[in-house]
Write a protein that holds these residues in place. Structure first.
Motif, short mmCIF file in Angstrom:
data_model
loop_
_atom_site.label_atom_id
_atom_site.label_comp_id
_atom_site.label_asym_id
_atom_site.label_seq_id
_atom_site.Cartn_x
_atom_site.Cartn_y
_atom_site.Cartn_z
N LYS A 109 0.88 -1.04 0.08
CA LYS A 109 -0.12 0.24 0.14
C LYS A 109 0.93 1.21 0.00
O LYS A 109 1.93 1.24 0.57
CB LYS A 109 -1.03 0.03 1.24
CG LYS A 109 -1.87 -1.27 1.42
CD LYS A 109 -2.66 -1.00 2.53
CE LYS A 109 -3.84 -2.16 2.78
NZ LYS A 109 -3.11 -3.42 2.87
N SER B 32 0.13 5.54 0.74
CA SER B 32 -1.16 6.59 0.90
C SER B 32 -0.83 8.03 0.62
O SER B 32 0.46 8.46 0.36
CB SER B 32 -1.02 6.88 2.85
OG SER B 32 -1.25 5.58 3.47
N ILE C 292 -2.35 11.84 0.81
CA ILE C 292 -3.15 12.69 1.52
C ILE C 292 -2.94 14.20 1.37
O ILE C 292 -1.95 14.60 0.51
CB ILE C 292 -2.87 12.55 3.06
CG1 ILE C 292 -1.44 12.61 3.58
CG2 ILE C 292 -3.12 11.07 3.60
CD1 ILE C 292 -0.84 12.88 4.84
N PRO D 280 -8.05 11.58 -1.42
CA PRO D 280 -6.93 11.09 -0.42
C PRO D 280 -7.38 9.83 -0.01
O PRO D 280 -8.60 9.47 0.23
CB PRO D 280 -7.09 12.25 0.72
CG PRO D 280 -8.26 12.77 0.55
CD PRO D 280 -8.84 12.73 -0.86
N GLY D 281 -6.44 9.02 0.16
CA GLY D 281 -6.84 7.89 0.90
C GLY D 281 -5.34 6.71 0.89
O GLY D 281 -4.43 6.96 0.34
N VAL D 282 -5.51 5.56 1.18
CA VAL D 282 -4.77 4.49 1.31
C VAL D 282 -4.90 3.51 -0.12
O VAL D 282 -6.28 3.12 -0.17
CB VAL D 282 -4.61 3.59 2.33
CG1 VAL D 282 -3.82 2.61 2.21
CG2 VAL D 282 -4.52 4.54 3.70
N GLU E 31 -4.04 0.23 -2.60
CA GLU E 31 -3.18 -1.12 -2.85
C GLU E 31 -2.48 -0.92 -4.02
O GLU E 31 -2.89 -0.66 -5.11
CB GLU E 31 -4.20 -2.20 -2.71
CG GLU E 31 -4.68 -2.55 -1.13
CD GLU E 31 -5.31 -3.76 -1.28
OE1 GLU E 31 -5.24 -4.50 -2.19
OE2 GLU E 31 -5.84 -4.03 -0.05
N ALA F 133 -5.12 9.00 -6.65
CA ALA F 133 -5.86 9.92 -5.79
C ALA F 133 -6.61 10.90 -6.68
O ALA F 133 -7.10 12.05 -6.05
CB ALA F 133 -5.00 10.55 -4.90
N ASN G 43 4.41 1.51 1.63
CA ASN G 43 3.95 2.21 2.75
C ASN G 43 4.58 3.54 2.68
O ASN G 43 4.35 4.24 3.71
CB ASN G 43 4.72 1.47 4.01
CG ASN G 43 4.19 0.00 4.21
OD1 ASN G 43 3.05 -0.29 3.91
ND2 ASN G 43 4.97 -0.77 4.36
N VAL H 70 4.22 7.58 2.42
CA VAL H 70 3.04 8.42 2.31
C VAL H 70 3.62 9.81 1.56
O VAL H 70 4.59 10.40 1.92
CB VAL H 70 2.77 8.88 4.03
CG1 VAL H 70 1.83 9.77 4.00
CG2 VAL H 70 2.61 7.60 4.89
N TYR I 137 2.36 13.63 0.59
CA TYR I 137 1.66 14.56 1.31
C TYR I 137 1.58 15.81 0.34
O TYR I 137 2.60 16.32 0.19
CB TYR I 137 2.08 15.10 2.83
CG TYR I 137 1.39 16.45 3.26
CD1 TYR I 137 -0.03 16.48 3.51
CD2 TYR I 137 2.12 17.28 3.72
CE1 TYR I 137 -0.68 17.51 3.86
CE2 TYR I 137 1.43 18.57 4.29
CZ TYR I 137 0.16 18.56 4.33
OH TYR I 137 -0.48 19.91 4.70
#
Length: 264
Positions: A147, A149, A151, A157-159, A161, A176, A221, A223, A225
């Motif tokens: 996954k 992420s 945001i 926005p979200g997680v 796969e 996204a 994993n 993230v 932003y």
């Protein structure tokens, strides 16, 4: 009156110039040159890390030889026999330990940290061949739950796969729904954890130098932003202040009404 008309004319003439700046703020890759070849990075594949979860299936021209390396359910699905479960639940899942290793039946412990899926599959096949168990093993390695992420100032926005071996920052933004017009395109943050260390990369998506960043290709994993620009931040602050003042005015009116009622 003439002075007012002159002022309006000057403002109208300046509008096309001022409108270019906001438009340019939302462009990606502003400095690219058309038809200029760029060398593509070869190290962008997702690599195995400690605590990753992997599905590993071994097969052969003689399926019976592969049975010891697989669960009965995964062997059934490969041999064409109906399986009681489907999808990831029907496969043996291995969790990479803190030292970057997995323990497989028959062939034992295998170091896999830093390898791609293909490299790990080749390593497992080689151990099976060298051990004299199967001459023609076919090994399929997949991430069980990979996954990323996204945001901040994006449409959705979200997680998410991931089911591919290479995913770029632009792929992530596409998942996204792309940035909103309020996203800051030259300061996108990618947070990453590697070997217990958290790092932060700042990406400038308005420049072609983004392709040289170690965070252009994402890892599991990560993230992403996207910061809001000053206009969105100011709008949020104004909205918050407006709510506060409206609440204050409402309280004052209620208090004044109460005082008037008591003094009658």
């Amino acid at each position: 009156m003439n002075r007012l008309l002159c002022l309006i004319g000057i403002l109208l003439l300046g509008l096309p110039l001022t409108s270019c700046a906001p438009q340019k703020r939302i462009w990606y890759l502003q400095d690219i040159t058309p038809q200029t070849p760029e060398q593509i990075a070869q190290n962008g594949q997702i690599r195995i890390k400690p605590l990753d979860r992997l599905t590993i299936v071994v097969n052969s021209q003689d399926p019976e030889l592969a049975v010891p390396f697989n669960t009965s359910s995964s062997f059934s699905s490969l041999s064409g026999t109906p399986s009681t479960t489907s999808g990831k639940e029907s496969l043996q899942i291995y969790t990479v330990d803190e030292n970057g290793r997995i323990a497989m039946p028959v062939i034992g412990v295998i170091d896999c940290e830093g390898l791609t899926r293909t490299e790990l599959a080749d390593r497992i096949a080689r151990k099976i061949i060298d051990g004299g168990y199967i001459n023609d093993p076919s090994v399929n390695v997949r991430f069980a739950d990979m996954k990323i992420s996204v945001i901040g100032e994006v449409t959705r926005p979200g997680v998410f796969e991931i089911d591919r071996d290479k995913i770029s920052i632009f792929d992530a933004l596409a998942l996204a729904g792309d940035m909103t017009v309020y996203g800051v395109r030259n300061e996108v943050v990618v947070a990453r954890e590697t070997n217990g260390v958290r790092t932060f990369e700042i990406l400038d998506l308005t420049s072609k130098e983004i392709f040289n960043s170690p965070a252009f290709y994402l890892q599991q994993n990560d993230v992403v932003y996207v910061k809001p620009n000053k206009y969105k931040a100011q709008a949020g602050e104004i909205s918050q202040n407006r709510s506060f003042y409206l609440s204050l005015v409402g309280t004052a009116i209620s208090l004044a009404t109460l005082i008037i009622t008591l003094t009658k």
